[in-house]
Write a protein that holds these residues in place. Sequence first.
Motif, PDB file in Angstrom:
ATOM      1  N   VAL A 280       6.262   0.315  -3.307  1.00  0.00           N
ATOM      2  CA  VAL A 280       4.895   0.537  -2.835  1.00  0.00           C
ATOM      3  C   VAL A 280       4.896   1.554  -1.706  1.00  0.00           C
ATOM      4  N   GLY A 281       4.005   2.533  -1.772  1.00  0.00           N
ATOM      5  CA  GLY A 281       3.893   3.503  -0.699  1.00  0.00           C
ATOM      6  C   GLY A 281       4.646   4.791  -0.970  1.00  0.00           C
ATOM      7  N   SER A 282       5.356   4.849  -2.088  1.00  0.00           N
ATOM      8  CA  SER A 282       6.095   6.068  -2.390  1.00  0.00           C
ATOM      9  C   SER A 282       5.552   6.696  -3.672  1.00  0.00           C
ATOM     10  N   ARG A 283       5.204   7.995  -3.592  1.00  0.00           N
ATOM     11  CA  ARG A 283       4.674   8.682  -4.776  1.00  0.00           C
ATOM     12  C   ARG A 283       5.737   8.780  -5.860  1.00  0.00           C
ATOM     13  N   TRP A 284       6.966   9.159  -5.444  1.00  0.00           N
ATOM     14  CA  TRP A 284       8.034   9.266  -6.443  1.00  0.00           C
ATOM     15  C   TRP A 284       8.370   7.906  -7.009  1.00  0.00           C
ATOM     16  N   GLY A 285       8.237   6.877  -6.164  1.00  0.00           N
ATOM     17  CA  GLY A 285       8.484   5.520  -6.625  1.00  0.00           C
ATOM     18  C   GLY A 285       7.529   5.144  -7.738  1.00  0.00           C
ATOM     19  N   ALA A 286       6.226   5.490  -7.559  1.00  0.00           N
ATOM     20  CA  ALA A 286       5.232   5.165  -8.587  1.00  0.00           C
ATOM     21  C   ALA A 286       5.587   5.846  -9.901  1.00  0.00           C
ATOM     22  N   VAL A 287       5.975   7.136  -9.815  1.00  0.00           N
ATOM     23  CA  VAL A 287       6.334   7.881 -11.025  1.00  0.00           C
ATOM     24  C   VAL A 287       7.571   7.258 -11.677  1.00  0.00           C
ATOM     25  N   ALA A 288       8.607   7.013 -10.858  1.00  0.00           N
ATOM     26  CA  ALA A 288       9.852   6.471 -11.414  1.00  0.00           C
ATOM     27  C   ALA A 288       9.619   5.088 -12.007  1.00  0.00           C
ATOM     28  N   GLY A 289       8.831   4.253 -11.313  1.00  0.00           N
ATOM     29  CA  GLY A 289       8.548   2.910 -11.806  1.00  0.00           C
ATOM     30  C   GLY A 289       7.845   2.956 -13.151  1.00  0.00           C
ATOM     31  N   ALA A 290       6.867   3.873 -13.282  1.00  0.00           N
ATOM     32  CA  ALA A 290       6.105   3.960 -14.530  1.00  0.00           C
ATOM     33  C   ALA A 290       7.003   4.423 -15.670  1.00  0.00           C
ATOM     34  N   LEU A 342      12.550   0.586  -6.033  1.00  0.00           N
ATOM     35  CA  LEU A 342      13.539   1.650  -6.191  1.00  0.00           C
ATOM     36  C   LEU A 342      13.544   2.576  -4.982  1.00  0.00           C
ATOM     37  N   ALA A 343      12.333   3.028  -4.584  1.00  0.00           N
ATOM     38  CA  ALA A 343      12.245   3.989  -3.478  1.00  0.00           C
ATOM     39  C   ALA A 343      12.817   3.388  -2.199  1.00  0.00           C
ATOM     40  N   GLY A 344      12.481   2.119  -1.937  1.00  0.00           N
ATOM     41  CA  GLY A 344      12.977   1.464  -0.735  1.00  0.00           C
ATOM     42  C   GLY A 344      14.488   1.346  -0.751  1.00  0.00           C
ATOM     43  N   THR A 345      15.049   1.073  -1.940  1.00  0.00           N
ATOM     44  CA  THR A 345      16.499   0.938  -2.051  1.00  0.00           C
ATOM     45  C   THR A 345      17.185   2.273  -1.798  1.00  0.00           C
TER      46      THR A 345
END
Lengths: 384, 291
Positions: A280-290, A342-345
Motif C-alpha cells: 500500500v502506498g507504492s505505485r510500482w507495488g500496485a502495478v507489480a501486485g496486479a 512486495l514494495a515494503g519488502t
Amino acid sequence: MSTSATDTAYPQGARAWVGRLVPLALVVLLACLPLLNLHLPGVLPGPTYTPGTLHLLALAMVMAALALSYHLLLGVAGLLSFGHALYFGFGAYLLGIVMSELELGLVPSVLLVLLAGVAFSLALGAVSLRVTGIPFAMVTLAFAQAGSVLVRRDPGRVTGGEEGLRLPTDYVPAALVGVADTRNLYWLALAALVLTFLLVSWVQGSRAGHVAEAVRENELRVRVLGMRPFLVKLAIFVAASVIAIGMGMVHLLLNSGAVPHIVSAELTISLLLMVVIGGVGSRWGAVAGAVLYVLLNQRLTVLAQAEWVHDLPAPLRIPLSEPMFILGTLFVLVVMFLPGGLAGTVTRLRGARHRGSGDQRPGAERLEDVDDDQQAAPVGGARP
Amino acid sequence: MSTVILLLFTGVGLGAIYFLVASGLSLIYGLMHVLNFAHGVFLSLGAFLGFEVASRLGATTWTGFAASLLVGALAGAVFAALTERLLVQRLYERHIEQVLVTVGLGLAAVALFDGIWGTDPKFISGPPWMGRTTHILGANVPNDRFVAILVAGLVLLGMVLFLQRTRYGMIIRAGVENRAMVTALGIDVRTAFTLVFTIGGIAAGLGGVLASHYFGYVSPLLGQTLLIFAFIVTVIGGLGSLTGAAIASVLVALLQQFANYYLWGTGDLAVVVLLAVVLLTRPSGLMGRRA
C-alpha cells in the motif's frame, strides 16, 4: 522523502537517471513483445507473439492501471472503498450501451462516457464522502451492490443480464476487433497503463495530492490550515473513478464484451488484494501486485486442470484445484508476515543494505495511517 | 390482507436470520473495531456441517434437525474462535490489517467449500411439519419461519442475559464503551475478544442452518450473500449496538419483502436506498452512539 542532504550530487543524479531510464527501457521492451518470440515457460502460456499470451499480458496491464487508480484512493487519500468495481463496470457497460443504442462511433462514445463518468462519480462521491472509515467502506459497497443488481436485472434489455453485454463491433474500428488484432489491443492496454501511471504520478504530486496525503495523516490540522478536506478527497475520488471508467472501456474492447462479474464486490476485493500484496502506498507495488495476481490466477487455473492434480488424494487435490483458495491464503500470509507487501519488502531489504538510509516498511505505516484516520473519526465521523 | 400478513411473517422470519448474522458482526465491531468479512463463512460452514449431520441422521426427523442446529452452532463457534486466536489476535490493534485478514480468509474458505461441496446448491428439507403451513388471519405461513423467529429470539435473549448478568458480559460491555479504560484496569480483554468471536460464530452457525431451511438449499455463496445484507443491517442499526441490529434486521427484511412484492422485485435496491437515506440523515445509524 529519504534523500538526505548528505548525499553527494553525483550518486543522486545517477540514481535519478537510472530511475528514469529503467522504466523507459521496460516500456520499450513491453512495446516490442508482440514482435518477439520469447518463451517464459511456467509464467506465460505460450510465445510472446501469440494472441493468447498477448491477451493475458494486456489483461494484466489493464488490471495494473485499475490497481493504480485504487492506489490513489487507498494509498494516497486513505479511503478504503469496497465499491471501486462500480466505476470499472460503469465504463465498460456504458460504452457498449452508448455505441449500440445511440449508434455513435468509438471516439465520440468514449468522450460521452468520460463526461457522464465525471458527473456520476462526482454525485456518488459527494454522498459517500459524508462518512469516513468503515462506514465509507460500507456505503461504497452498498452503491456497488445496487449497480451489480441493476446490471444483472437487465433493465430495458441493455446490459444482457447474466449473459453479459457483447461489444457492438459495427461501431469499433476494424483494427481493434478480432483475435488477429490482439496486438493492437495489447498496445492500447500498454498505452493506457503508461498514461495512467503518468496521470496518477501527476495527481499524487499535485497540490491536491499533497493535501490528500495530509488529510490522511491528520484531517483536523488540514481543516485548521483553512483548507477543505472534503473537496480534496472528492477530487481524488473523481480522479480515481474516471481512471477506472477509462480502464473499463479498454476492458470492454479487450474482451469484446462485459460480464456482471466486473461490477461485483469480488472484483473490488481482488483490487484490494493486488494493492496490498504489492504494498500500500507504492505505485510500482500496485502495478507489480496486479501483474502478479493476474498471472498467478491464470497459472493456478491451469494447474487446477492439470492431470496430475486430479490423481492426488482429496485433501491435496481440493485446495490445489481452487485458485482463489491459494490466492486468499497467500494474501493472508502477506498481511500477517510481510507488512508493506512486495514494495515494503524491497525497501526493507534495501534499507538493510544501506543502513540508516530512510524509511522502512512504508506500506505498513501507510496502513496504520488509514487506521488512525478511522480512530480519529469513529462511527459516523462527522465532526462539528 | 392475507398477503400483508404473509409478507409480515416471512419478513420477520428473514429478519431473524439477518439478526443471527448481524448481531455477531455488530458485537465484534463494537468491541474490536474489526469489520469481519469472514463472518459469512462461519455461516456457510455451519450450514454445510449441519446439512451433513442431518442427512446422516435423517433430514426429515426432529432429531436430525436438532442435531444439525447443534452441530451448526458448534462449527461456527470453533471456526470463529480459531480465526480470532490464529489470525485476528496476532495483528493486535492493527485494525485495517485485521479486516484484510478476514477478507482473505473469506475468499480462501469460500473457494475451499466450492472444492469440497461443489458450487451447485444442495437442496435440503427438514421435518415434514416445517414444510407445512399454519393458517393465521387468512394467510398460510410456512412453519419454518416460526422456527427461525423462535431461535433468533432465544439467541437475542441469551445474548442480553449474558451481557447483562455475567462477569464477562460486563467486561465486553465496558470494552465496547471504552476499551482503553478496561485495559488500564488490568483486565485481560483478549479473552473477551475470543469470547465475542465465539458468540458471533454460534449465532452465525445457527443462522446458517436456519437459512438453509428458509431458502431450501445450501451453497458456498449463501453466507456471502447474507453477509452483505448483514453489513447493511449492522450499519443501519448502528455499529456495535445489539438492539440496533435487532430492529434494523426486521426493518430491512420487511422492506425487502414488501418492495419485492409490491414494487416489482426491487427489494435489494430498496434496501440500498434505505442505507443511503439513513447514512445521510443519521451517519451513526439508528441506535449508534453520538453522531
